[in-house]
Design a protein around this motif. Structure first.
Motif, PDB file in Angstrom:
ATOM      1  N   ALA A 119      47.487  13.947  37.480  1.00 35.26           N
ATOM      2  CA  ALA A 119      47.103  12.774  36.679  1.00 35.26           C
ATOM      3  C   ALA A 119      46.601  11.647  37.579  1.00 35.26           C
ATOM      4  O   ALA A 119      45.598  10.987  37.258  1.00 35.26           O
ATOM      5  N   ARG A 120      47.274  11.431  38.714  1.00 36.12           N
ATOM      6  CA  ARG A 120      46.829  10.388  39.659  1.00 36.12           C
ATOM      7  C   ARG A 120      45.441  10.723  40.199  1.00 36.12           C
ATOM      8  O   ARG A 120      44.568   9.858  40.271  1.00 36.12           O
ATOM      9  N   ARG A 121      45.259  11.978  40.578  1.00 36.32           N
ATOM     10  CA  ARG A 121      43.969  12.383  41.147  1.00 36.32           C
ATOM     11  C   ARG A 121      42.861  12.296  40.098  1.00 36.32           C
ATOM     12  O   ARG A 121      41.744  11.897  40.408  1.00 36.32           O
ATOM     13  N   GLU A 122      43.175  12.670  38.864  1.00 36.36           N
ATOM     14  CA  GLU A 122      42.178  12.595  37.798  1.00 36.36           C
ATOM     15  C   GLU A 122      41.771  11.143  37.551  1.00 36.36           C
ATOM     16  O   GLU A 122      40.587  10.840  37.333  1.00 36.36           O
ATOM     17  N   ALA A 123      42.738  10.227  37.603  1.00 42.07           N
ATOM     18  CA  ALA A 123      42.444   8.796  37.425  1.00 42.07           C
ATOM     19  C   ALA A 123      41.523   8.284  38.534  1.00 42.07           C
ATOM     20  O   ALA A 123      40.769   7.333  38.334  1.00 42.07           O
ATOM     21  N   GLU A 124      41.588   8.937  39.699  1.00 43.26           N
ATOM     22  CA  GLU A 124      40.709   8.580  40.825  1.00 43.26           C
ATOM     23  C   GLU A 124      39.388   9.345  40.767  1.00 43.26           C
ATOM     24  O   GLU A 124      38.556   9.219  41.671  1.00 43.26           O
ATOM     25  N   GLY A 125      39.206  10.160  39.729  1.00 42.38           N
ATOM     26  CA  GLY A 125      37.983  10.939  39.597  1.00 42.38           C
ATOM     27  C   GLY A 125      37.975  12.199  40.451  1.00 42.38           C
ATOM     28  O   GLY A 125      36.916  12.749  40.738  1.00 42.38           O
ATOM     29  N   LYS A 126      39.150  12.655  40.848  1.00 44.83           N
ATOM     30  CA  LYS A 126      39.253  13.841  41.691  1.00 44.83           C
ATOM     31  C   LYS A 126      39.956  14.960  40.939  1.00 44.83           C
ATOM     32  O   LYS A 126      40.716  14.711  40.000  1.00 44.83           O
ATOM     33  N   LYS A 127      39.729  16.184  41.404  1.00 44.07           N
ATOM     34  CA  LYS A 127      40.435  17.339  40.848  1.00 44.07           C
ATOM     35  C   LYS A 127      41.725  17.555  41.627  1.00 44.07           C
ATOM     36  O   LYS A 127      41.842  17.125  42.769  1.00 44.07           O
ATOM     37  N   ASN A 128      42.661  18.232  40.977  1.00 44.54           N
ATOM     38  CA  ASN A 128      43.906  18.571  41.660  1.00 44.54           C
ATOM     39  C   ASN A 128      43.636  19.666  42.685  1.00 44.54           C
ATOM     40  O   ASN A 128      42.674  20.424  42.565  1.00 44.54           O
ATOM     41  N   PHE A 129      44.490  19.750  43.694  1.00 45.70           N
ATOM     42  CA  PHE A 129      44.340  20.785  44.708  1.00 45.70           C
ATOM     43  C   PHE A 129      44.606  22.159  44.098  1.00 45.70           C
ATOM     44  O   PHE A 129      45.572  22.334  43.349  1.00 45.70           O
ATOM     45  N   LEU A 130      43.773  23.130  44.427  1.00 44.95           N
ATOM     46  CA  LEU A 130      43.923  24.489  43.909  1.00 44.95           C
ATOM     47  C   LEU A 130      45.268  25.088  44.324  1.00 44.95           C
ATOM     48  O   LEU A 130      45.919  25.763  43.527  1.00 44.95           O
ATOM     49  N   SER A 131      45.709  24.824  45.536  1.00 40.82           N
ATOM     50  CA  SER A 131      46.989  25.367  46.001  1.00 40.82           C
ATOM     51  C   SER A 131      48.144  24.829  45.157  1.00 40.82           C
ATOM     52  O   SER A 131      49.107  25.559  44.874  1.00 40.82           O
ATOM     53  N   ASP A 132      48.061  23.576  44.727  1.00 39.37           N
ATOM     54  CA  ASP A 132      49.102  23.013  43.869  1.00 39.37           C
ATOM     55  C   ASP A 132      49.066  23.654  42.484  1.00 39.37           C
ATOM     56  O   ASP A 132      50.115  23.976  41.913  1.00 39.37           O
ATOM     57  N   GLU A 133      47.873  23.828  41.953  1.00 41.56           N
ATOM     58  CA  GLU A 133      47.738  24.475  40.642  1.00 41.56           C
ATOM     59  C   GLU A 133      48.269  25.911  40.680  1.00 41.56           C
ATOM     60  O   GLU A 133      48.935  26.357  39.743  1.00 41.56           O
ATOM     61  N   ASN A 134      47.981  26.623  41.772  1.00 41.96           N
ATOM     62  CA  ASN A 134      48.485  27.993  41.906  1.00 41.96           C
ATOM     63  C   ASN A 134      50.010  28.017  41.985  1.00 41.96           C
ATOM     64  O   ASN A 134      50.653  28.881  41.376  1.00 41.96           O
ATOM     65  N   ALA A 135      50.594  27.083  42.719  1.00 41.46           N
ATOM     66  CA  ALA A 135      52.053  26.993  42.816  1.00 41.46           C
ATOM     67  C   ALA A 135      52.660  26.692  41.448  1.00 41.46           C
ATOM     68  O   ALA A 135      53.678  27.276  41.060  1.00 41.46           O
ATOM     69  N   LYS A 136      52.010  25.784  40.716  1.00 44.72           N
ATOM     70  CA  LYS A 136      52.492  25.439  39.379  1.00 44.72           C
ATOM     71  C   LYS A 136      52.449  26.660  38.466  1.00 44.72           C
ATOM     72  O   LYS A 136      53.421  26.947  37.750  1.00 44.72           O
ATOM     73  N   GLN A 137      51.345  27.399  38.501  1.00 42.04           N
ATOM     74  CA  GLN A 137      51.232  28.591  37.652  1.00 42.04           C
ATOM     75  C   GLN A 137      52.288  29.633  37.997  1.00 42.04           C
ATOM     76  O   GLN A 137      52.863  30.255  37.111  1.00 42.04           O
ATOM     77  N   LYS A 138      52.556  29.813  39.275  1.00 38.11           N
ATOM     78  CA  LYS A 138      53.566  30.784  39.691  1.00 38.11           C
ATOM     79  C   LYS A 138      54.961  30.356  39.222  1.00 38.11           C
ATOM     80  O   LYS A 138      55.734  31.163  38.720  1.00 38.11           O
ATOM     81  N   ALA A 139      55.282  29.065  39.379  1.00 38.61           N
ATOM     82  CA  ALA A 139      56.582  28.558  38.920  1.00 38.61           C
ATOM     83  C   ALA A 139      56.708  28.706  37.404  1.00 38.61           C
ATOM     84  O   ALA A 139      57.765  29.113  36.898  1.00 38.61           O
ATOM     85  N   GLU A 140      55.638  28.375  36.682  1.00 38.84           N
ATOM     86  CA  GLU A 140      55.669  28.537  35.226  1.00 38.84           C
ATOM     87  C   GLU A 140      55.862  29.998  34.845  1.00 38.84           C
ATOM     88  O   GLU A 140      56.634  30.308  33.931  1.00 38.84           O
ATOM     89  N   LYS A 141      55.199  30.891  35.530  1.00 39.30           N
ATOM     90  CA  LYS A 141      55.334  32.326  35.239  1.00 39.30           C
ATOM     91  C   LYS A 141      56.782  32.775  35.435  1.00 39.30           C
ATOM     92  O   LYS A 141      57.334  33.506  34.603  1.00 39.30           O
ATOM     93  N   LEU A 142      57.399  32.349  36.538  1.00 38.25           N
ATOM     94  CA  LEU A 142      58.794  32.712  36.793  1.00 38.25           C
ATOM     95  C   LEU A 142      59.710  32.181  35.689  1.00 38.25           C
ATOM     96  O   LEU A 142      60.532  32.917  35.140  1.00 38.25           O
ATOM     97  N   LEU A 143      59.580  30.906  35.370  1.00 40.62           N
ATOM     98  CA  LEU A 143      60.428  30.300  34.341  1.00 40.62           C
ATOM     99  C   LEU A 143      60.147  30.875  32.960  1.00 40.62           C
ATOM    100  O   LEU A 143      61.069  31.254  32.237  1.00 40.62           O
ATOM    101  N   PHE A 144      58.872  30.937  32.600  1.00 38.78           N
ATOM    102  CA  PHE A 144      58.507  31.374  31.254  1.00 38.78           C
ATOM    103  C   PHE A 144      58.899  32.824  30.995  1.00 38.78           C
ATOM    104  O   PHE A 144      59.333  33.172  29.900  1.00 38.78           O
ATOM    105  N   SER A 145      58.753  33.694  31.994  1.00 37.90           N
ATOM    106  CA  SER A 145      59.098  35.099  31.789  1.00 37.90           C
ATOM    107  C   SER A 145      60.603  35.256  31.586  1.00 37.90           C
ATOM    108  O   SER A 145      61.057  35.994  30.711  1.00 37.90           O
ATOM    109  N   GLU A 146      61.390  34.531  32.379  1.00 35.41           N
ATOM    110  CA  GLU A 146      62.846  34.600  32.214  1.00 35.41           C
ATOM    111  C   GLU A 146      63.254  34.009  30.864  1.00 35.41           C
ATOM    112  O   GLU A 146      64.034  34.623  30.120  1.00 35.41           O
ATOM    113  N   PHE A 147      62.739  32.836  30.545  1.00 33.32           N
ATOM    114  CA  PHE A 147      63.083  32.196  29.278  1.00 33.32           C
ATOM    115  C   PHE A 147      62.683  33.083  28.097  1.00 33.32           C
ATOM    116  O   PHE A 147      63.413  33.200  27.123  1.00 33.32           O
ATOM    117  N   SER A 148      61.526  33.691  28.166  1.00 32.28           N
ATOM    118  CA  SER A 148      61.035  34.557  27.103  1.00 32.28           C
ATOM    119  C   SER A 148      61.992  35.716  26.852  1.00 32.28           C
ATOM    120  O   SER A 148      62.348  36.009  25.704  1.00 32.28           O
TER     121      SER A 148
END
Length: 167
Positions: A119-148
């Protein structure tokens, strides 16, 4: 001690089922292994975890209960996001350690920190780092699969469930 048929979380690999416990010989050395197979995806891939390797065996954690999920989500809504590490490599190492440790509260805090950074980067007109997005997706996959699996609801409905519980 784990048993055949148990569903577990295995490090950053996600939900696995113990399909066998057996002796295997490699050269002159014979060891006992837990044999794991991914639970939620079709795969012939097996993971062998030596029973005498304490570090790997402690990576095999029981699944969280329904009550623990709800408590975790309710407590997480008031918890601060993870402190942001500016140096990319150090940040990615920290994210990796959180996921490998199975720290569910840490993963939720990590996801929140990544979202806040985006959100901070978007407000500055920048995209988020791909490595951060990949980490987020992996964490979500771990949590979501267990919760599911624990909650008995499809993985794609987990974000709405989380949103509801955190309000």
């Amino acid at each position: 001690m784990h048993r055949i048929g148990d569903n577990i979380m295995y490090g950053a690999s996600g939900v696995m089922t113990i399909v066998d416990i057996r002796e295997e010989s490699i050269g002159d050395v014979s060891r006992s292994y837990y044999v794991l197979c991914p639970t939620l995806i079709r795969s012939d891939s097996l993971t062998f975890v030596p029973m005498d390797n304490e570090k790997l065996v402690t990576s095999m954690r029981p699944l969280i209960s329904r009550e623990e999920i709800i408590t975790l989500l309710r407590e997480s809504k008031d918890a601060p996001a993870l402190e942001w590490v500016k140096e990319n490599r150090a940040r990615q190492d920290r994210f990796k350690k959180i996921m490998e440790s199975g720290d569910r509260a840490g993963m939720i805090a990590m996801i929140r920190a990544i979202d806040e950074s985006a959100a901070r980067r978007e407000a500055e007109g920048k995209k988020n780092f791909l490595s951060d997005e990949n980490a987020k997706q992996k964490a979500e996959k771990l949590l979501f699969s267990e919760f599911s699996l624990v909650l008995g609801i499809p993985e794609e409905e987990i974000p709405a469930f989380i949103e509801k519980e955190m309000q």
